[in-house]
Design an enzyme around this catalytic site. Structure first.
Site, mmCIF file in Angstrom:
data_model
loop_
_atom_site.group_PDB
_atom_site.id
_atom_site.type_symbol
_atom_site.label_atom_id
_atom_site.label_comp_id
_atom_site.label_asym_id
_atom_site.label_seq_id
_atom_site.Cartn_x
_atom_site.Cartn_y
_atom_site.Cartn_z
ATOM 1 C CE LYS A 138 -4.275 -1.819 1.960
ATOM 2 N NZ LYS A 138 -5.321 -1.672 2.981
ATOM 3 C CG ASP B 140 -9.068 0.292 3.362
ATOM 4 O OD1 ASP B 140 -9.727 -0.576 2.760
ATOM 5 O OD2 ASP B 140 -7.824 0.278 3.428
#
Ligand code: ATR
Length: 288
Positions: free
Chosen positions: A75, A112
């Site tokens: 990420k 998210d």
């Protein structure tokens, strides 16, 4: 017999980059939606070893992929490779969705936090104002904190390693940090408590959260982003006390929607069908 998607010269391609990636439920979810929507597309797992992320991304882009999801441990590499960072990615400091734009640029999003909020709201619980206690200070905590702050929620973070929580607060204005051991005392004033640590996860940390739910207000909503198992010890204890609970599977589903829309040009159906599909798959994988 299961119907296989047809792959041809017009198939829209996307996937998920991770290492390891075999456990990811994203291919199951996206391919279900593709079939449900009758879209000529495919979503594949892309195991990419640490160090090979940039080469893989450039290669996929050159090969005509529409974009990819990015998961552990890539990420941060994803954050660095993008040409255009969406506000969500800037705020959360990470990227989990890459879109290869027609102009050759790579766009980065973090879905998210908004996935978390959308999932809570899908349970009929509005997210606006009030106080949330976030346990943990990793990447997921930052994304969720950013989305909660955007909705005027008073965000308080407690992490085992306090310095990490302090660092998070330095990156996102408006966060209060308290000691891990002090989390309990805050409970009576909280509307939400969110576990973003790996405590409660199958094969995860062998520890307990510093929470005594008997102190909670009856209106407290207890959320866990862990989804294996779906009912963590925290959620079980909360349910036993009659508190409302939100498990992590819905967040996984909601965070996937934006990528699907960008790559495949349609809105996926985030309903009970896809949830049942994933739930059954998790049960199969973890039975016995
Ligand atoms: P993610 O990016 O998914 O949030 P992470 O960055 O590895 O994952 O963060 C994991 C979180 O779980 C951290 O807040 C971590 O606390 P530390 O910063 O103190 O490491 C927390 N965590 C993991 N194991 C824990 C344990 N045994 N007790 C308390 N917290 C734990």
């Amino acid at each position: 017999m299961e119907r296989r998607p047809r792959i041809d010269g017009h198939t829209l391609l996307a996937g998920v980059i991770g290492w390891p990636v075999a456990h990811s439920r994203s291919p199951l979810m996206h391919n279900f939606w593709l079939e449900q929507r009758g879209i000529n597309g495919a979503y594949v797992p892309l195991p990419v070893v640490p160090g090979a992320f940039d080469v893989a991304v450039r290669g996929l882009q050159a090969a005509g992929f529409r974009g990819v999801n990015v998961t552990i441990p890539h990420k941060e590499s994803a954050y660095r490779i993008v040409d255009r960072l969406d506000r969500s990615a800037q705020r959360s400091g990470s990227v989990n969705t890459l879109v290869f734009a027609p102009d050759g640029r790579i766009e980065g999003y973090s879905t998210d936090g908004d996935g978390f909020v959308a999932n809570v709201e899908a349970h009929g619980i509005p997210v606006r104002g009030g106080r949330a206690l976030l346990l943990g200070a990793g990447g997921a905590a930052r994304a969720i904190a950013a989305s909660l702050l955007d909705r005027d929620v008073d965000v308080v973070v407690a992490n085992r390693t306090r310095a990490r929580a302090d660092a998070l607060a330095a990156q996102l204005a408006g966060i209060t940090v308290i000691d891990w051991a002090g989390a309990d005392e805050l409970l009576p004033s909280c509307r939400f408590v969110v576990n973003t640590t790996s405590i409660g996860m199958e094969g995860g940390a062998d520890a307990t959260l510093p929470l005594d739910l008997s102190r909670a207000d009856t209106g407290l909503v207890v959320c866990d982003i862990v989804y294996v198992p779906r009912q963590t010890a925290l959620l079980r204890q909360a349910a036993e006390r009659g508190l409302r609970t939100v498990d992590g599977l819905g967040m996984l589903i909601h965070q996937a929607g934006l990528g699907f829309e960008k790559w495949f040009g349609a809105t996926p159906d985030i309903g009970p069908e896809v949830e049942a599909l994933l739930d059954a798959d998790l049960h199969r994988a973890h039975a016995g």
